[in-house]
Design an enzyme around this catalytic site. Structure first.
Site, PDB file in Angstrom:
ATOM      1  N   HIS A  56      11.204  29.536 -58.650  1.00 53.92           N
ATOM      2  CA  HIS A  56      10.961  30.739 -57.868  1.00 53.92           C
ATOM      3  C   HIS A  56       9.645  30.583 -57.110  1.00 53.92           C
ATOM      4  O   HIS A  56       8.677  30.031 -57.634  1.00 53.92           O
ATOM      5  CB  HIS A  56      10.902  31.966 -58.782  1.00 53.92           C
ATOM      6  CG  HIS A  56      10.748  33.253 -58.047  1.00 53.92           C
ATOM      7  ND1 HIS A  56      11.654  33.690 -57.109  1.00 53.92           N
ATOM      8  CD2 HIS A  56       9.773  34.203 -58.097  1.00 53.92           C
ATOM      9  CE1 HIS A  56      11.255  34.852 -56.622  1.00 53.92           C
ATOM     10  NE2 HIS A  56      10.116  35.181 -57.208  1.00 53.92           N
ATOM     11  N   CYS A  85      13.722  33.052 -51.627  1.00 54.19           N
ATOM     12  CA  CYS A  85      12.340  33.433 -51.936  1.00 54.19           C
ATOM     13  C   CYS A  85      11.350  32.536 -51.200  1.00 54.19           C
ATOM     14  O   CYS A  85      10.244  32.971 -50.849  1.00 54.19           O
ATOM     15  CB  CYS A  85      12.101  33.392 -53.441  1.00 54.19           C
ATOM     16  SG  CYS A  85      12.610  31.847 -54.224  1.00 54.19           S
TER      17      CYS A  85
END
Length: 1025
Positions: free
Chosen positions: A345, A98
């Site tokens: 994340h 990510c």
């Protein structure tokens, strides 16, 4: 009582008054529950497995009534994978990528960078049909072209990630990745001829500042110019971005030990040092240093500090040369969601330079912000646990606060509108069109599959609605079909297979009465349609009701009726408290299974009925255990023998037995008249008590020995500061060698001194040939895992603690007068070439020899094979835990340079450890269910001697080696020095052991084992004192 058990009991209640020879058709139909009332939908919530006429709750509810077409398939609408109008394309998260996706989206929306990359020449122009990106620029070109004109909702960046050599399963430092990639991209583009391409990274991201040092004495300035691509700002102790910038440019005083050497003064002087911004780039990257090193823990941690920043940033107060345009506007905010610096994340909020709209890029998902405003939203609620959350500061208009933002991207504010004509080159557009064509083909294929599933589901819907109404049999002709098949027929997710009723048949090829709970009675009309459409068999009509099985069950139930009454009586007696010395000791395992054992004595021939009764009594067979194995095990188990010790007396562990009343014992003795009898006043086995006390004393001594050896050799135990032959240590010219097997066994003993035997000697003879030479070369030593290197100081301690049979060392010497740096390594003793060659040849032959194979030993008394319950805990294959088995396996046995010569060391290990296992296992009995009668399974190897096998048999049967008469297939085994391979002992062999005089060897065993342990411990204790 559960309804299913009530139905089962009612189906056989007639057997209490009907004799087997009086069973009629009415009784058979009652046993098969033919005339039970069917259940009604809405009243019965789930299927009644005890009622073959209950056809409710088998999966029909999803088919009755109107059904949505979407329920006929599990294929998502392919249009959901299509890119939305006026939206951007997402990127697939390949596992932990990510952080890469966020930077790619930020760089893609830098129009100048995208345009420059499109101008890079590519090999694709001449080989369009066979295009595969080769360089980083080509991968980035193709990726940007797909992000710009792809019809997909998201694309796969795996080619780009693979080209960078990134690990998709491990999250990297995002800030580190940004720096390294920009450096790589700049280096790659520097080879381009077009200056607009070659200098794009410097033009967009590169600024310049100077480290300025001013001498306080003479005022001389010293400048050191440096380029930067981002400013790394410390956020600890700050609340605003401007404070972080001010601290970055803050003046530092150089005083005391940190004074500056002034070239003008030619001495150290007090000075000041600061950073001056000379020029700023078009795109200003501000790295907020959220991930810092924690000196207390030695790891990185994340600073969840709120930092306020504005959408407009005026950098003019911070630059040295005033008068230019230094007003920046916010264009991207990169967010890290999570508490830890090692996980979390990454997402990005990026502003579209053409429309001015803000978008949130979260891997595959792209979300447009409302009203052209930046909205950080929920990202600020997931930073840390709720107990430690701090209140978010109030933000004015045009400002934002974040505790998860780790990078801010500002663009230089200009009056001109951004260039909106970034065109994809023709060769790249052709590749994008080709990918779009594949996507459209996939959409058409998925839509067709959805249509076929819907058509098939509608047809199945009509079939179920028609047949389900005709399933109940009533008084008309009927057949039986398995409930599992009906459920699969009604399951839309699995294709319907042919009917298979073989699993429900009895030994007479008819329907087994015990299987009626998993069968359903349906009409003959519905059965005809099922078999015509799906096939299968055999068909179970009214003729499939098995009278033989019903009659046999009736006979067994009547036999069990009296047993059940006694079972209830015994259970009631067991509830009463036993007073005085009137009770008897009974094994808990025997009490749990006494009814099953009694039932087997009543009916040993009816295997099928035994199996069904076992299920009724709660003793169901496992799927992996065959009926023959279970029957053999149950035949070997005798009542109350589970509390016998290895010497045939009452065991010392009270956890395995229970005191019952005299009345309860009388009832049990009626079924088991030959069971061992132990009144409550009977004392436990005296030999077991002695062994228990001796075991405790030996454990204390072993702990003391282990602690001393661990203190003497700490680095060897912890595997720290070990020498290495490939990088010879400078501080010594001599290194000693011992076998790695000795080191591992010694470490096991030090870690678990109560479970492992002490190591008394260093068996270096295992590393030498019969001539006393080494079995391996110096070059081989570098990669050999079967040896361990020892420092000279450690070797002196080893010689004090252990008996060393042979000294093996390697000496480093300098050779030659001209070139004294030439180094030669000499081993003592020297290599034996002849044995080395023989060892290499022997390795191939050894691959065909067995190791750790299982053989069986029968103990014979009066020329009969009897399986005496003699120390069953000593059987290494049945009572050792898996951990102990793993520890007993020599670590070095697979090494070709160690395999052939360490037999002596292994044999010593096996012998002593089995004795220790004997002492411990007598005290601590296994809690698992075990066979109390049967042959002993031993683990042996082909190169093991007969003498070693006799020692294993001694531990297993309590028979001393000199009292053992062994034979195999009528052949007497007498040569103690011969190996099992030469004697013809192969895996799964059965060896007969006939003791000289019954159990005479037991006393010899106890004395022999005790003397060995006592003398060894005294020897070590004497050395310690």
């Amino acid at each position: 009582m559960a309804p299913r058990l009530q139905l089962e009991k009612a189906a056989w209640r007639w057997a209490e008054t009907v004799r087997p020879e009086e069973v009629s058709q009415e009784h058979i139909e009652t046993a098969y529950r033919i005339w039970l009332e069917p259940c009604i939908r809405g009243v019965c919530r789930r299927n009644c497995k005890g009622n073959p006429n209950c056809l409710v709750g088998i999966g029909e509810h999803i088919w009755l009534g109107e059904i949505d077409e979407n329920s006929f398939h599990n294929i998502d609408d392919p249009n959901c994978e299509r890119r939305k109008k006026n939206s951007f394309v997402g990127l697939t998260n390949l596992g932990a990528t990510c952080y890469v996706n966020t930077f790619l989206q930020v760089w893609f929306l830098n129009l100048e960078l995208r345009q420059a990359l499109y101008l890079c020449p590519s090999t694709c122009k001449t080989h369009v049909g066979y295009y595969e990106p080769q360089t980083i620029c080509e991968h980035l070109q193709y990726l940007f072209a797909l992000l710009q004109n792809s019809n997909r909702r998201y694309i796969d960046p795996s080619g780009f990630v693979k080209a960078l050599g990134l690990d998709t399963g491990q999250q990297q430092d995002a800030q580190e990745f940004s720096k390294l990639f920009m450096s790589l991209l700049e280096d790659t583009l520097s080879k381009q001829k077009n200056p607009d391409v070659r200098n794009i990274v410097q033009q967009q991201f590169c600024g310049e500042y100077a480290y300025v040092t001013v001498c306080n004495q003479c005022g001389r300035e010293s400048k050191l110019l440096s380029k930067f691509y981002e400013l790394e700002l410390n956020i600890q102790g700050h609340k605003q971005l401007t404070d972080c910038i001010s601290e970055f440019l803050k003046e530092e005083k150089l005083e005391g030990d940190n004074r500056y050497f002034c070239e003008n003064c030619q001495s150290k002087q007090n000075a000041t040092r600061k950073i001056r911004l000379l020029s700023l780039p078009c795109t200003l990257n501000l790295q907020l240093m959220r991930f810092v090193f924690d000196r207390q823990t030695g790891h990185k941690k994340k600073l969840n500090t709120y930092i306020g920043f504005s959408e407009i940033l005026d950098m003019e107060p911070y630059v040295e040369h005033k008068g230019g345009s230094y007003v920046y506007e916010l264009s991207a905010v990169l967010i890290h969601r999570g508490v830890s610096a090692y996980s979390g994340h990454y997402i990005a909020h990026v502003k579209d330079p053409q429309s001015g709209e803000w978008y949130k890029f979260n891997d595959e998902d792209i979300e447009k912000m409302e009203g052209k405003k930046l909205q950080l939203g929920i990202e600020e609620d997931l930073a840390e646990p709720s107990k430690s959350q701090t209140r978010k500061p109030k933000c004015g208009k045009g400002t934002h606060c974040s505790r998860n933002a780790y990078m801010l991207v500002y663009r230089l504010q200009t009056q001109e509108k951004p260039n909106t004509t970034v065109q994809v080159p023709a060769f790249l557009q052709e590749l994008v069109d080709r990918d779009n064509s594949k996507f459209e083909e996939w959409c058409i294929e998925m839509a067709e599959m959805r249509k076929q599933s819907v058509d098939k589901g509608k047809a199945k819907h009509e079939e179920v609605k028609e047949l389900y109404q005709r399933l109940p049999a009533g008084a008309e002709p009927y057949e039986f079909v398995s409930l599992e098949w009906l459920q699969k027929w009604l399951d839309e997710s699995t294709p319907t297979k042919p009917i298979d009723n073989h699993a429900c048949l009895c030994s007479h090829d008819k329907l087994h009465p015990d299987k009626i709970s998993i069968m359903k009675r349906i009409s003959e009309y519905a059965a005809d349609i099922f078999y015509s459409r799906y096939g299968g068999g055999p068909r179970l009509t009214v003729k499939a009701l098995c009278k033989e099985c019903v009659v046999e069950r009736c006979r067994v139930l009547r036999l069990k009726s009296q047993l059940n009454e006694d079972y209830k009586t015994v259970n009631n007696l067991l509830k009463a408290t036993v007073k005085g010395n009137d009770g008897f000791w009974v094994g808990k395992s025997s009490l749990r299974s006494w009814r099953q054992l009694a039932l087997e004595q009543l009916d040993e021939q009816d295997g099928d009925v035994d199996q069904s009764n076992g299920k009724m009594n709660g003793n169901t067979l496992s799927k992996d255990e065959s009926k023959e194995e279970r029957k053999e095990e149950e035949e070997e188990l005798n009542f109350n023998e589970d509390i016998l010790c290895p010497h045939g007396e009452l065991c010392i562990s009270e956890n395995e037995r229970r005191l019952v009343s005299k009345e309860a014992w009388s009832k049990l003795q009626q079924y088991f008249p030959k069971a061992p009898e132990f009144p409550s006043y009977r004392e436990c086995c005296s030999q077991c008590k002695i062994l228990e006390r001796e075991g405790e004393e030996n454990e204390a001594l072993h702990k003391m020995i282990a602690n001393e050896q661990k203190t003497s050799l700490p680095n060897l135990f912890q595997d720290k500061n070990r020498p290495c032959l490939s990088n010879w240590p400078e501080e010594t010219d001599v290194l000693y060698i011992v076998s790695q097997f000795f080191v591992e066994e010694w470490r096991k003993f030090v870690r678990k001194p109560t479970r492992c035997s002490p190591v008394s000697s260093v068996g270096n003879s295992a590393l030498l040939c019969p001539h006393g030479g080494l079995m391996f070369t110096f070059a081989c030593c570098v990669f050999l895992h079967s040896i361990a290197l020892i420092w000279p100081s450690e070797w002196q301690m080893i010689q004090k603690l252990f008996v060393v049979d042979h000294v093996i060392k390697i000496i480093r010497t300098e050779v030659g007068d001209v070139n004294p740096s030439e180094t030669q390594y000499i081993s003592e003793p020297k290599l034996c070439p002849e044995c080395r060659e023989g060892l290499l040849c022997q390795q191939q032959r050894d691959l065909r020899e067995y190791t750790q194979a299982t053989i069986y030993v029968h103990k014979v008394v009066d020329n009969k094979k009897v399986m005496k319950d003699s120390a069953p805990e000593l059987n290494v294959s049945s009572s050792e835990t898996e951990e102990d088995k793993e520890e007993a396996k020599p670590d070095g046995e697979k090494d070709p340079d160690f395999n052939q010569s360490n037999g002596g060391t292994k044999r010593q290990k096996i012998t002593h450890q089995n004795y220790i296992a004997y002492q411990k296992q007598v005290i601590r009995r296994s809690m698992r269910h075990r066979k109390v009668r049967g042959e002993k399974a031993l683990l042996v190897s082909a190169n093991q001697t007969l003498k070693e096998l006799k020692i294993q048999i001694m531990h297993a049967f309590s028979v001393a080696p000199f009292d053992q008469n062994l034979s195999i297939d009528g052949k007497i085994l007498s040569d103690d020095c011969a190996t099992l391979g030469t004697l013809g002992v192969i895996p799964e062999s059965v060896i007969l052991c006939m003791p000289e005089e019954g159990f005479k060897g037991k006393l010899h065993l106890s004395c022999f084992a005790h003397e060995c342990s006592e003398s060894y411990c005294k020897f070590l204790l004497k050395r310690r004192l």
